[in-house]
Design a protein around this motif. Sequence first.
Motif, PDB file in Angstrom:
ATOM      1  N   THR A   6       0.849  -1.190   0.000  1.00 46.78           N
ATOM      2  CA  THR A   6       0.000   0.000   0.000  1.00 46.78           C
ATOM      3  C   THR A   6       0.887   1.243   0.000  1.00 46.78           C
ATOM      4  N   TYR A   7       0.622   2.132  -0.943  1.00 42.93           N
ATOM      5  CA  TYR A   7       1.357   3.389  -1.077  1.00 42.93           C
ATOM      6  C   TYR A   7       0.491   4.510  -0.518  1.00 42.93           C
ATOM      7  N   VAL A   8       1.066   5.322   0.349  1.00 41.81           N
ATOM      8  CA  VAL A   8       0.330   6.430   0.954  1.00 41.81           C
ATOM      9  C   VAL A   8       1.106   7.728   0.751  1.00 41.81           C
ATOM     10  N   GLU A   9       0.366   8.836   0.732  1.00 41.70           N
ATOM     11  CA  GLU A   9       1.007  10.133   0.527  1.00 41.70           C
ATOM     12  C   GLU A   9       0.306  11.209   1.333  1.00 41.70           C
ATOM     13  N   MET A  10       1.058  12.266   1.527  1.00 41.47           N
ATOM     14  CA  MET A  10       0.581  13.491   2.130  1.00 41.47           C
ATOM     15  C   MET A  10       1.026  14.582   1.164  1.00 41.47           C
ATOM     16  N   THR A  11       0.109  15.415   0.686  1.00 43.53           N
ATOM     17  CA  THR A  11       0.465  16.396  -0.337  1.00 43.53           C
ATOM     18  C   THR A  11       0.550  17.825   0.196  1.00 43.53           C
ATOM     19  N   ASP A  12       0.439  17.966   1.496  1.00 39.52           N
ATOM     20  CA  ASP A  12       0.606  19.274   2.130  1.00 39.52           C
ATOM     21  C   ASP A  12       0.971  19.025   3.584  1.00 39.52           C
ATOM     22  N   ARG A  13       1.912  19.784   4.082  1.00 39.87           N
ATOM     23  CA  ARG A  13       2.336  19.554   5.472  1.00 39.87           C
ATOM     24  C   ARG A  13       1.199  19.799   6.463  1.00 39.87           C
ATOM     25  N   ALA A  14       0.202  20.597   6.066  1.00 40.73           N
ATOM     26  CA  ALA A  14      -0.946  20.851   6.940  1.00 40.73           C
ATOM     27  C   ALA A  14      -1.826  19.613   7.107  1.00 40.73           C
ATOM     28  N   GLN A  15      -1.621  18.590   6.296  1.00 42.39           N
ATOM     29  CA  GLN A  15      -2.398  17.354   6.418  1.00 42.39           C
ATOM     30  C   GLN A  15      -1.939  16.483   7.582  1.00 42.39           C
ATOM     31  N   LEU A  16      -0.780  16.783   8.136  1.00 40.62           N
ATOM     32  CA  LEU A  16      -0.278  15.994   9.262  1.00 40.62           C
ATOM     33  C   LEU A  16      -1.224  16.130  10.451  1.00 40.62           C
ATOM     34  N   VAL A  17      -1.672  14.999  10.948  1.00 42.79           N
ATOM     35  CA  VAL A  17      -2.463  14.937  12.176  1.00 42.79           C
ATOM     36  C   VAL A  17      -1.502  14.404  13.235  1.00 42.79           C
ATOM     37  N   ALA A  18      -0.924  15.316  13.985  1.00 43.64           N
ATOM     38  CA  ALA A  18       0.130  14.950  14.934  1.00 43.64           C
ATOM     39  C   ALA A  18      -0.423  14.107  16.076  1.00 43.64           C
ATOM     40  N   ALA A  19       0.343  13.111  16.455  1.00 44.57           N
ATOM     41  CA  ALA A  19       0.016  12.319  17.642  1.00 44.57           C
ATOM     42  C   ALA A  19       0.455  13.103  18.875  1.00 44.57           C
ATOM     43  N   ALA A  20      -0.118  12.765  19.992  1.00 44.21           N
ATOM     44  CA  ALA A  20       0.273  13.406  21.244  1.00 44.21           C
ATOM     45  C   ALA A  20       1.746  13.141  21.519  1.00 44.21           C
ATOM     46  N   PRO A  21       2.456  14.157  22.009  1.00 45.58           N
ATOM     47  CA  PRO A  21       3.881  13.952  22.332  1.00 45.58           C
ATOM     48  C   PRO A  21       4.065  12.850  23.374  1.00 45.58           C
ATOM     49  N   VAL A  22       5.172  12.158  23.217  1.00 47.37           N
ATOM     50  CA  VAL A  22       5.562  11.123  24.177  1.00 47.37           C
ATOM     51  C   VAL A  22       6.836  11.621  24.855  1.00 47.37           C
ATOM     52  N   PRO A  23       6.762  11.962  26.142  1.00 54.77           N
ATOM     53  CA  PRO A  23       7.965  12.432  26.831  1.00 54.77           C
ATOM     54  C   PRO A  23       9.101  11.422  26.701  1.00 54.77           C
ATOM     55  N   GLY A  24      10.278  11.934  26.373  1.00 55.89           N
ATOM     56  CA  GLY A  24      11.456  11.085  26.247  1.00 55.89           C
ATOM     57  C   GLY A  24      11.696  10.550  24.855  1.00 55.89           C
ATOM     58  N   ALA A 129       9.196  20.546  -1.504  1.00 60.88           N
ATOM     59  CA  ALA A 129       8.441  19.288  -1.578  1.00 60.88           C
ATOM     60  C   ALA A 129       6.943  19.553  -1.650  1.00 60.88           C
ATOM     61  N   ALA A 130       6.293  18.854  -2.564  1.00 58.89           N
ATOM     62  CA  ALA A 130       4.837  18.922  -2.703  1.00 58.89           C
ATOM     63  C   ALA A 130       4.185  17.654  -2.163  1.00 58.89           C
ATOM     64  N   ARG A 131       5.016  16.708  -1.753  1.00 60.63           N
ATOM     65  CA  ARG A 131       4.440  15.507  -1.146  1.00 60.63           C
ATOM     66  C   ARG A 131       5.505  14.739  -0.379  1.00 60.63           C
ATOM     67  N   VAL A 132       5.016  14.015   0.625  1.00 57.08           N
ATOM     68  CA  VAL A 132       5.797  13.028   1.371  1.00 57.08           C
ATOM     69  C   VAL A 132       5.031  11.727   1.199  1.00 57.08           C
ATOM     70  N   TRP A 133       5.760  10.659   0.884  1.00 60.68           N
ATOM     71  CA  TRP A 133       5.082   9.391   0.642  1.00 60.68           C
ATOM     72  C   TRP A 133       5.915   8.226   1.144  1.00 60.68           C
ATOM     73  N   LEU A 134       5.251   7.082   1.236  1.00 64.62           N
ATOM     74  CA  LEU A 134       5.924   5.849   1.641  1.00 64.62           C
ATOM     75  C   LEU A 134       5.057   4.678   1.209  1.00 64.62           C
ATOM     76  N   HIS A 135       5.599   3.502   1.380  1.00 63.86           N
ATOM     77  CA  HIS A 135       4.791   2.309   1.146  1.00 63.86           C
ATOM     78  C   HIS A 135       4.942   1.370   2.335  1.00 63.86           C
ATOM     79  N   THR A 136       3.922   0.548   2.507  1.00 65.20           N
ATOM     80  CA  THR A 136       3.931  -0.436   3.570  1.00 65.20           C
ATOM     81  C   THR A 136       3.411  -1.754   3.001  1.00 65.20           C
ATOM     82  N   SER A 137       3.683  -2.803   3.705  1.00 65.58           N
ATOM     83  CA  SER A 137       3.351  -4.147   3.239  1.00 65.58           C
ATOM     84  C   SER A 137       2.406  -4.834   4.215  1.00 65.58           C
ATOM     85  N   SER A 138       1.633  -5.758   3.704  1.00 64.72           N
ATOM     86  CA  SER A 138       0.778  -6.564   4.578  1.00 64.72           C
ATOM     87  C   SER A 138       1.606  -7.438   5.522  1.00 64.72           C
ATOM     88  N   PHE A 139       2.907  -7.534   5.292  1.00 68.16           N
ATOM     89  CA  PHE A 139       3.793  -8.268   6.198  1.00 68.16           C
ATOM     90  C   PHE A 139       4.332  -7.387   7.317  1.00 68.16           C
TER      91      PHE A 139
END
Length: 164
Positions: A6-24, A129-139
């Motif tokens: 599965t290939y996923v992308e983000m085409t604007d940095r504003a699309q980032l939904v940040a997770a809560a910070p983890v101290p450390g 950059a107009a996009r950040v992307w990656l791929h992941t596997s069912s494994f």
Amino acid sequence: MKEIVTYVEMTDRAQLVAAAPVPGLALAPLDRTSPLVPDILARVGAPYGWRSSRRTPEEWRAWFDENPRRTFGLLFFTGEHAGIVAYDPQDHEVEIKSFGLLPDFVGKGLGGYALTLGIRHAWELSPTAARVWLHTSSFDHPNALPNYHRRGFRTFKTEETTRS
């Protein structure tokens, strides 16, 4: 074995939904010549059958030569090596080539914020950059794709392949 990539992308940095910070938990640059790069990538990928878990020294050299701009970030949790992010920056996009936590840090609630840190850094690597992307596997880890979607990535392609 059947594998879904599965290939996923983000085409604007504003699309980032940040997770809560983890101290450390922090991300620091890692020199591409550091022996930690192949060591940690191999250990992160071993449970999922990543190529990095079985590359020969010659294959590592070829992998590094594929992109001279390839850079790395080392994830730390309370001062310990916890994972790695590999980036392939281009002029108008950044591929997150690898992202993962070491086995001892999986299942401890670090993945969302670790990915947040990795995505933020990806956008910083190429000002045009107009996009950040990656791929992941069912494994890969079963939480990988849901984590990518929660952080704001959208699927743009899937492929069915066979893994031996």
